[in-house]
Design a protein around this motif. Structure first.
Motif, PDB file in Angstrom:
ATOM      1  N   ALA A 162      37.378  49.288  31.167  1.00  0.00           N
ATOM      2  CA  ALA A 162      37.113  49.061  32.589  1.00  0.00           C
ATOM      3  C   ALA A 162      38.260  48.273  33.214  1.00  0.00           C
ATOM      4  O   ALA A 162      38.089  47.130  33.619  1.00  0.00           O
ATOM      5  CB  ALA A 162      35.788  48.330  32.763  1.00  0.00           C
ATOM      6  N   VAL A 163      39.425  48.908  33.307  1.00  0.00           N
ATOM      7  CA  VAL A 163      40.623  48.189  33.751  1.00  0.00           C
ATOM      8  C   VAL A 163      40.557  47.741  35.208  1.00  0.00           C
ATOM      9  O   VAL A 163      41.289  46.833  35.599  1.00  0.00           O
ATOM     10  CB  VAL A 163      41.904  49.004  33.494  1.00  0.00           C
ATOM     11  CG1 VAL A 163      42.111  49.223  32.018  1.00  0.00           C
ATOM     12  CG2 VAL A 163      41.899  50.312  34.243  1.00  0.00           C
ATOM     13  N   CYS A 167      36.535  47.199  22.614  1.00  0.00           N
ATOM     14  CA  CYS A 167      37.766  46.403  22.642  1.00  0.00           C
ATOM     15  C   CYS A 167      37.806  45.500  23.875  1.00  0.00           C
ATOM     16  O   CYS A 167      37.418  45.913  24.957  1.00  0.00           O
ATOM     17  CB  CYS A 167      38.999  47.304  22.670  1.00  0.00           C
ATOM     18  SG  CYS A 167      39.201  48.292  21.194  1.00  0.00           S
ATOM     19  N   LEU A 168      38.308  44.314  23.659  1.00  0.00           N
ATOM     20  CA  LEU A 168      38.565  43.390  24.753  1.00  0.00           C
ATOM     21  C   LEU A 168      40.060  43.298  24.963  1.00  0.00           C
ATOM     22  O   LEU A 168      40.845  43.474  24.041  1.00  0.00           O
ATOM     23  CB  LEU A 168      38.038  41.991  24.422  1.00  0.00           C
ATOM     24  CG  LEU A 168      36.547  41.820  24.321  1.00  0.00           C
ATOM     25  CD1 LEU A 168      36.215  40.383  23.950  1.00  0.00           C
ATOM     26  CD2 LEU A 168      35.866  42.188  25.617  1.00  0.00           C
ATOM     27  N   PRO A 173      41.964  35.143  31.198  1.00  0.00           N
ATOM     28  CA  PRO A 173      41.158  36.263  31.665  1.00  0.00           C
ATOM     29  C   PRO A 173      40.854  37.227  30.509  1.00  0.00           C
ATOM     30  O   PRO A 173      41.737  37.520  29.692  1.00  0.00           O
ATOM     31  CB  PRO A 173      42.045  36.959  32.704  1.00  0.00           C
ATOM     32  CG  PRO A 173      43.258  36.108  32.875  1.00  0.00           C
ATOM     33  CD  PRO A 173      43.341  35.227  31.689  1.00  0.00           C
ATOM     34  N   VAL A 174      39.621  37.697  30.448  1.00  0.00           N
ATOM     35  CA  VAL A 174      39.181  38.621  29.404  1.00  0.00           C
ATOM     36  C   VAL A 174      38.418  39.760  30.075  1.00  0.00           C
ATOM     37  O   VAL A 174      37.575  39.514  30.947  1.00  0.00           O
ATOM     38  CB  VAL A 174      38.264  37.909  28.383  1.00  0.00           C
ATOM     39  CG1 VAL A 174      37.792  38.864  27.304  1.00  0.00           C
ATOM     40  CG2 VAL A 174      38.976  36.715  27.769  1.00  0.00           C
ATOM     41  N   PRO A 205      36.705  39.931  40.330  1.00  0.00           N
ATOM     42  CA  PRO A 205      36.014  41.221  40.513  1.00  0.00           C
ATOM     43  C   PRO A 205      36.838  42.434  40.072  1.00  0.00           C
ATOM     44  O   PRO A 205      36.285  43.379  39.528  1.00  0.00           O
ATOM     45  CB  PRO A 205      35.723  41.285  42.002  1.00  0.00           C
ATOM     46  CG  PRO A 205      35.977  39.938  42.552  1.00  0.00           C
ATOM     47  CD  PRO A 205      36.838  39.198  41.576  1.00  0.00           C
ATOM     48  N   ASN A 206      38.152  42.425  40.317  1.00  0.00           N
ATOM     49  CA  ASN A 206      39.001  43.558  39.945  1.00  0.00           C
ATOM     50  C   ASN A 206      40.135  43.041  39.077  1.00  0.00           C
ATOM     51  O   ASN A 206      41.133  42.514  39.566  1.00  0.00           O
ATOM     52  CB  ASN A 206      39.557  44.252  41.191  1.00  0.00           C
ATOM     53  CG  ASN A 206      40.381  45.483  40.853  1.00  0.00           C
ATOM     54  OD1 ASN A 206      40.794  45.698  39.709  1.00  0.00           O
ATOM     55  ND2 ASN A 206      40.638  46.300  41.847  1.00  0.00           N
ATOM     56  N   SER A 207      39.983  43.217  37.772  1.00  0.00           N
ATOM     57  CA  SER A 207      40.940  42.653  36.828  1.00  0.00           C
ATOM     58  C   SER A 207      42.315  43.316  36.877  1.00  0.00           C
ATOM     59  O   SER A 207      43.287  42.751  36.373  1.00  0.00           O
ATOM     60  CB  SER A 207      40.389  42.735  35.406  1.00  0.00           C
ATOM     61  OG  SER A 207      40.182  44.083  35.029  1.00  0.00           O
ATOM     62  N   SER A 208      42.424  44.478  37.520  1.00  0.00           N
ATOM     63  CA  SER A 208      43.732  45.137  37.607  1.00  0.00           C
ATOM     64  C   SER A 208      44.690  44.360  38.514  1.00  0.00           C
ATOM     65  O   SER A 208      45.890  44.626  38.513  1.00  0.00           O
ATOM     66  CB  SER A 208      43.588  46.585  38.091  1.00  0.00           C
ATOM     67  OG  SER A 208      43.151  46.627  39.434  1.00  0.00           O
TER      68      SER A 208
END
Length: 77
Positions: A47-48, A30-31, A41-42, A9-12
């Motif tokens: 949307a960091v 950009c990915l 993980p991508v 849920p939160n890629s940071s």
């Protein structure tokens, strides 16, 4: 977004994010991919703190190979 075993849920919360060397930094689509994890993980680079999708190493390699070969065409009928 609901959490599943194929999303974060939160890629940071993950480390090791990088953009493709093909990205010049001015593109809106950009990915980012994170190194050093069992799955790949991508996330959307804009949307960091947003979600990340998790791919198996084989799945990610197959996807990248298909993109490089032009096998994934937008709007293909």
């Amino acid at each position: 977004m609901a959490h599943s075993e194929r999303t974060i849920p939160n890629s940071s919360a993950l480390t090791g994010w990088y953009k493709s060397s093909y990205s010049d930094g001015n593109q809106a689509e950009c990915l980012e991919v994170a190194r050093g994890h069992a799955d790949v993980p991508v996330r959307d680079s804009k949307a960091v703190t947003g979600p990340a999708l998790l791919f198996s190493a084989n799945g990610w390699t197959s996807f990248v190979t298909a993109v490089k070969k032009g096998q994934l065409l937008h709007g293909q009928e």
